[in-house]
Write an enzyme that holds these catalytic residues in place. Sequence first.
Site, PDB file in Angstrom:
ATOM      1  N   GLU A 272       9.572 -12.175 -13.768  1.00 16.45           N
ATOM      2  CA  GLU A 272       8.841 -11.026 -13.237  1.00 16.45           C
ATOM      3  C   GLU A 272       8.157 -10.212 -14.310  1.00 16.45           C
ATOM      4  O   GLU A 272       7.006  -9.831 -14.161  1.00 16.45           O
ATOM      5  CB  GLU A 272       9.828 -10.061 -12.559  1.00 16.45           C
ATOM      6  CG  GLU A 272      10.271 -10.429 -11.216  1.00 16.45           C
ATOM      7  CD  GLU A 272      11.215  -9.368 -10.691  1.00 16.45           C
ATOM      8  OE1 GLU A 272      10.897  -8.778  -9.673  1.00 16.45           O
ATOM      9  OE2 GLU A 272      12.278  -9.125 -11.306  1.00 16.45           O
TER      10      GLU A 272
ATOM     11  N   GLU B 275      19.667 -14.123 -11.404  1.00 18.84           N
ATOM     12  CA  GLU B 275      19.063 -12.801 -11.544  1.00 18.84           C
ATOM     13  C   GLU B 275      18.369 -12.679 -12.919  1.00 18.84           C
ATOM     14  O   GLU B 275      17.274 -12.126 -13.023  1.00 18.84           O
ATOM     15  CB  GLU B 275      20.142 -11.718 -11.355  1.00 18.84           C
ATOM     16  CG  GLU B 275      19.731 -10.294 -11.638  1.00 18.84           C
ATOM     17  CD  GLU B 275      18.576  -9.755 -10.781  1.00 18.84           C
ATOM     18  OE1 GLU B 275      18.115 -10.438  -9.867  1.00 18.84           O
ATOM     19  OE2 GLU B 275      18.126  -8.635 -11.069  1.00 18.84           O
TER      20      GLU B 275
ATOM     21  N   LYS C 289      14.435 -11.894 -13.551  1.00 23.99           N
ATOM     22  CA  LYS C 289      13.975 -10.750 -14.359  1.00 23.99           C
ATOM     23  C   LYS C 289      12.958 -11.223 -15.395  1.00 23.99           C
ATOM     24  O   LYS C 289      11.925 -10.597 -15.587  1.00 23.99           O
ATOM     25  CB  LYS C 289      15.130 -10.058 -15.100  1.00 23.99           C
ATOM     26  CG  LYS C 289      16.045  -9.195 -14.304  1.00 23.99           C
ATOM     27  CD  LYS C 289      15.449  -7.906 -13.810  1.00 23.99           C
ATOM     28  CE  LYS C 289      14.777  -8.073 -12.488  1.00 23.99           C
ATOM     29  NZ  LYS C 289      15.570  -8.125 -11.277  1.00 23.99           N
TER      30      LYS C 289
ATOM     31  N   CYS D 252       0.830  -1.202   0.000  1.00 24.95           N
ATOM     32  CA  CYS D 252       0.000   0.000   0.000  1.00 24.95           C
ATOM     33  C   CYS D 252       0.870   1.260   0.000  1.00 24.95           C
ATOM     34  O   CYS D 252       1.980   1.259   0.514  1.00 24.95           O
ATOM     35  CB  CYS D 252      -0.869   0.029   1.243  1.00 24.95           C
ATOM     36  SG  CYS D 252      -1.890  -1.419   1.401  1.00 24.95           S
TER      37      CYS D 252
ATOM     38  N   HIS E  89      22.551 -33.544 -13.530  1.00 25.76           N
ATOM     39  CA  HIS E  89      22.021 -34.239 -12.351  1.00 25.76           C
ATOM     40  C   HIS E  89      20.498 -34.195 -12.322  1.00 25.76           C
ATOM     41  O   HIS E  89      19.893 -34.386 -11.274  1.00 25.76           O
ATOM     42  CB  HIS E  89      22.611 -33.625 -11.076  1.00 25.76           C
ATOM     43  CG  HIS E  89      24.094 -33.804 -11.014  1.00 25.76           C
ATOM     44  ND1 HIS E  89      24.691 -35.009 -10.751  1.00 25.76           N
ATOM     45  CD2 HIS E  89      25.107 -32.925 -11.246  1.00 25.76           C
ATOM     46  CE1 HIS E  89      26.011 -34.873 -10.803  1.00 25.76           C
ATOM     47  NE2 HIS E  89      26.275 -33.612 -11.110  1.00 25.76           N
TER      48      HIS E  89
ATOM     49  N   LYS F 287       6.804  -3.239  -5.145  1.00 29.02           N
ATOM     50  CA  LYS F 287       8.213  -2.836  -5.148  1.00 29.02           C
ATOM     51  C   LYS F 287       8.868  -3.091  -3.794  1.00 29.02           C
ATOM     52  O   LYS F 287      10.007  -3.508  -3.707  1.00 29.02           O
ATOM     53  CB  LYS F 287       8.303  -1.345  -5.503  1.00 29.02           C
ATOM     54  CG  LYS F 287       9.704  -0.796  -5.548  1.00 29.02           C
ATOM     55  CD  LYS F 287      10.458  -1.301  -6.749  1.00 29.02           C
ATOM     56  CE  LYS F 287      11.894  -0.825  -6.812  1.00 29.02           C
ATOM     57  NZ  LYS F 287      12.683  -1.675  -7.701  1.00 29.02           N
TER      58      LYS F 287
ATOM     59  N   TRP G 115      -3.061  -2.536  -1.700  1.00 29.30           N
ATOM     60  CA  TRP G 115      -2.635  -3.850  -2.193  1.00 29.30           C
ATOM     61  C   TRP G 115      -3.247  -4.830  -1.204  1.00 29.30           C
ATOM     62  O   TRP G 115      -2.829  -4.900  -0.052  1.00 29.30           O
ATOM     63  CB  TRP G 115      -1.110  -3.903  -2.177  1.00 29.30           C
ATOM     64  CG  TRP G 115      -0.505  -5.059  -2.891  1.00 29.30           C
ATOM     65  CD1 TRP G 115      -0.271  -5.168  -4.227  1.00 29.30           C
ATOM     66  CD2 TRP G 115      -0.009  -6.270  -2.305  1.00 29.30           C
ATOM     67  NE1 TRP G 115       0.325  -6.362  -4.508  1.00 29.30           N
ATOM     68  CE2 TRP G 115       0.496  -7.067  -3.356  1.00 29.30           C
ATOM     69  CE3 TRP G 115       0.042  -6.775  -1.004  1.00 29.30           C
ATOM     70  CZ2 TRP G 115       1.046  -8.320  -3.148  1.00 29.30           C
ATOM     71  CZ3 TRP G 115       0.598  -8.032  -0.799  1.00 29.30           C
ATOM     72  CH2 TRP G 115       1.092  -8.786  -1.863  1.00 29.30           C
TER      73      TRP G 115
ATOM     74  N   ARG H  97       4.536   0.834  -6.313  1.00 32.02           N
ATOM     75  CA  ARG H  97       4.496  -0.076  -5.166  1.00 32.02           C
ATOM     76  C   ARG H  97       3.540  -1.239  -5.404  1.00 32.02           C
ATOM     77  O   ARG H  97       3.565  -2.221  -4.672  1.00 32.02           O
ATOM     78  CB  ARG H  97       4.076   0.695  -3.908  1.00 32.02           C
ATOM     79  CG  ARG H  97       5.047   1.791  -3.542  1.00 32.02           C
ATOM     80  CD  ARG H  97       4.481   2.655  -2.457  1.00 32.02           C
ATOM     81  NE  ARG H  97       4.421   1.988  -1.180  1.00 32.02           N
ATOM     82  CZ  ARG H  97       5.414   1.911  -0.315  1.00 32.02           C
ATOM     83  NH1 ARG H  97       6.567   2.467  -0.617  1.00 32.02           N
ATOM     84  NH2 ARG H  97       5.265   1.307   0.835  1.00 32.02           N
TER      85      ARG H  97
ATOM     86  N   ASN I  30      -0.946   1.526   5.930  1.00 28.26           N
ATOM     87  CA  ASN I  30      -0.097   0.553   5.243  1.00 28.26           C
ATOM     88  C   ASN I  30       0.481  -0.349   6.323  1.00 28.26           C
ATOM     89  O   ASN I  30       1.046   0.146   7.296  1.00 28.26           O
ATOM     90  CB  ASN I  30       1.023   1.289   4.493  1.00 28.26           C
ATOM     91  CG  ASN I  30       2.074   0.339   3.939  1.00 28.26           C
ATOM     92  OD1 ASN I  30       1.804  -0.842   3.744  1.00 28.26           O
ATOM     93  ND2 ASN I  30       3.265   0.840   3.684  1.00 28.26           N
ATOM     94  N   GLY I  31       0.319  -1.658   6.162  1.00 30.68           N
ATOM     95  CA  GLY I  31       0.849  -2.596   7.157  1.00 30.68           C
ATOM     96  C   GLY I  31      -0.198  -3.638   7.488  1.00 30.68           C
ATOM     97  O   GLY I  31      -1.173  -3.811   6.761  1.00 30.68           O
TER      98      GLY I  31
HETATM   99  C1  F6R Z   1      13.342  -8.250  -8.224  1.00 30.52           C
HETATM  100  C2  F6R Z   1      12.991  -7.454  -7.077  1.00 30.52           C
HETATM  101  C3  F6R Z   1      12.780  -8.128  -5.771  1.00 30.52           C
HETATM  102  C4  F6R Z   1      13.564  -7.376  -4.690  1.00 30.52           C
HETATM  103  C5  F6R Z   1      13.229  -7.968  -3.305  1.00 30.52           C
HETATM  104  C6  F6R Z   1      14.023  -7.295  -2.207  1.00 30.52           C
HETATM  105  O1  F6R Z   1      13.406  -7.504  -9.385  1.00 30.52           O
HETATM  106  O2  F6R Z   1      12.868  -6.261  -7.168  1.00 30.52           O
HETATM  107  O3  F6R Z   1      13.157  -9.467  -5.823  1.00 30.52           O
HETATM  108  O4  F6R Z   1      14.913  -7.471  -4.981  1.00 30.52           O
HETATM  109  O5  F6R Z   1      11.872  -7.822  -3.040  1.00 30.52           O
HETATM  110  O6  F6R Z   1      13.739  -5.941  -2.130  1.00 30.52           O
HETATM  111  P1  F6R Z   1      14.695  -4.960  -1.364  1.00 30.52           P
HETATM  112  O7  F6R Z   1      15.990  -4.943  -2.092  1.00 30.52           O
HETATM  113  O8  F6R Z   1      14.007  -3.629  -1.398  1.00 30.52           O
HETATM  114  O9  F6R Z   1      14.835  -5.501   0.018  1.00 30.52           O
END
Ligand code: F6R
Length: 610
Positions: free
Chosen positions: A490, A483, A487, A2, A506, A605, A74, A27, A100-101
């Site tokens: 996502e 990574e 990407k 949120c 394996h 985010k 959210w 977010r 938020n929370g």
């Molecule tokens: C991937 C991504 C997430 C964050 C994860 C940690 O693209 O953005 O996997 O890396 O949620 O977030 P932070 O770095 O803010 O703790």
Amino acid sequence: MCGIVGYVGGQEAREVLIDGLKRLEYRGYDSAGLALGSGKDLLIIKEVGKVEDLERMLQKVPAGYHQGIGHTRWATHGGVSQANAHPHKDGKGQFALVHNGIIENFSELREELERKGVVFLSETDTEAIVHLVATSFSRTGDILETLVYLQKRLRGTFALALMQQGLPDRIYTIRRGSPLVLGSGNGEAFCASDIPAFLPYTRRIQYPEEGDIAEISPGGIRIWDEKGRPVERSVVTVDWDVSMTEKSGFSHYMLKEIHEQGTVLRRSLKGRVVDGKTMISGELGWNVEMVSKWKKVHIVACGSSYYSALVAERLLEKWTDLEIKVDIASEYRYRHVACDPTTLAVFVSQSGETADTLAALRKARAAGAHCLAITNVRGSTLAREVHSVLLLKAGPEIGVAATKSFTGQLAALFLVALQLGSMRGILAPHEEERLVNELIRIPYKVELLLEKDGEIKEIARKYAQNKNMLFIGRGMSFPVAQEGALKLKEVSYIHAEALAAGEMKHGPIALLEPGVPVLAVIPKDSLYEKTLSNIQEIKARNASLIAVCTEGDRFVPEQAGSVIETPWTDEEFTPFLSVIPLQLLSFHIALILGREIDQPRNLAKSVTVE
Ligand code: F6R
């Protein structure tokens, strides 16, 4: 998660709030709403859908509201519906509240309030808070006393913004465990979950501490601690500017942020490496005596931040004599790890607000470890709760998928590893100098690689229709493959899995069939020949292969259907370069598939709940 924004001042509140909510869209959310106050009335407008839908609904509202709170929701407690959207109000419509929370004891509170005759209109935990405010205020008639009482009754995490009918120049906030920043301008004040929400209006920020209550008004901001005692919180002027939160001619934030990586790396290294030496011990408050007491390093993070930590693990193994452990925060927090005063515990988090990472930090701190935060957000909860902080210089990252923060984290972790290696006397000065000299060339090499955007777009066309993709790499390139797979998942929603190349035979090799391309990260490094034989095994099974390899490689291009060459660099630095094509490939595949790249479905985010 949120997003909250609040405003009091001379401007039309709805304009500032809608602008702020748009800046918080990254977010992730499913509904949006706002409450506006004029002194005479308190108006609530909320709906499922986008902030633009809310903006259209507001066109019917007359001007003259100079106070307001806004929210993007959210869903956690209760489905996605108009009734569950924020703001929520009490039975008499005297208070409006956004949150938020998560309120952990909400069922208990709801039962208690219902027994007293309160009627709930939504399924949210938030509604219990606003009823609690109203019942307490009707007893005390004092808002500060009410907010102190509220803190005693609520369990869980929250950032709240509250307004009261007939009090048009005040907004009250409480922050405990969820992000909240306060901003003051000329005759106006703001609160928000994140700085970009009000960056066009002010850069003067205050970060409330855990449990702080704040009153924001055109005359300024007053803060009390959770017991209601007045406290001072310093005002910081942030060096972010509003252009950093705009797309600046790019179609998407993700693309803009990928292209910013050369600049981010240059900024991250400036003043931190001088004449072939790493110079961050002052910034971290470290001295040789302190550093020589450490026996272990724990690095803890989530998602992309965890993958950057896996790269650091390999560097620390090489450059220090410390015992290294890297873990995912949601695992670490519940494990029986041997963490003690001989441990340096490093927490990597772009936002500095990830709930699991914060919980892991609190556990390590309680065990006596020296805690270091690597974060992009000055004043974030993580930054405030550790002993030392190394800030990324990435600027605000708006795209949900981490890109520039990942390379920024790599740079910060590199510096930490170099600093530890040299302070512990393991990394010889000439070796440090060689590494630093290559490190400062990396931003330029990243920029060269970014010129291959068009080439990568063409490759994306060939693979966009596949339903699965495998990513492989060894050594420093394994976390890069991880990574890359993250990407792709996502932003394109294509299933992708990353494997240590040596693990293919394996089990996972059974997955190979037409339509399952394999992307191999294979720079010219000490494991090159090993990965090359893994590639040959893949080719022998007729799988199509995309390779990210080093310029001038004669063997890999013979095997691969598509090749992206990266400039030459030493083994340790290859992740900085190999990850760039993977980011661009994911972006272009997602674009071809018409995905919502900057705000992928179901993602937020900053993951501020467990
Ligand atoms: C991937 C991504 C997430 C964050 C994860 C940690 O693209 O953005 O996997 O890396 O949620 O977030 P932070 O770095 O803010 O703790």
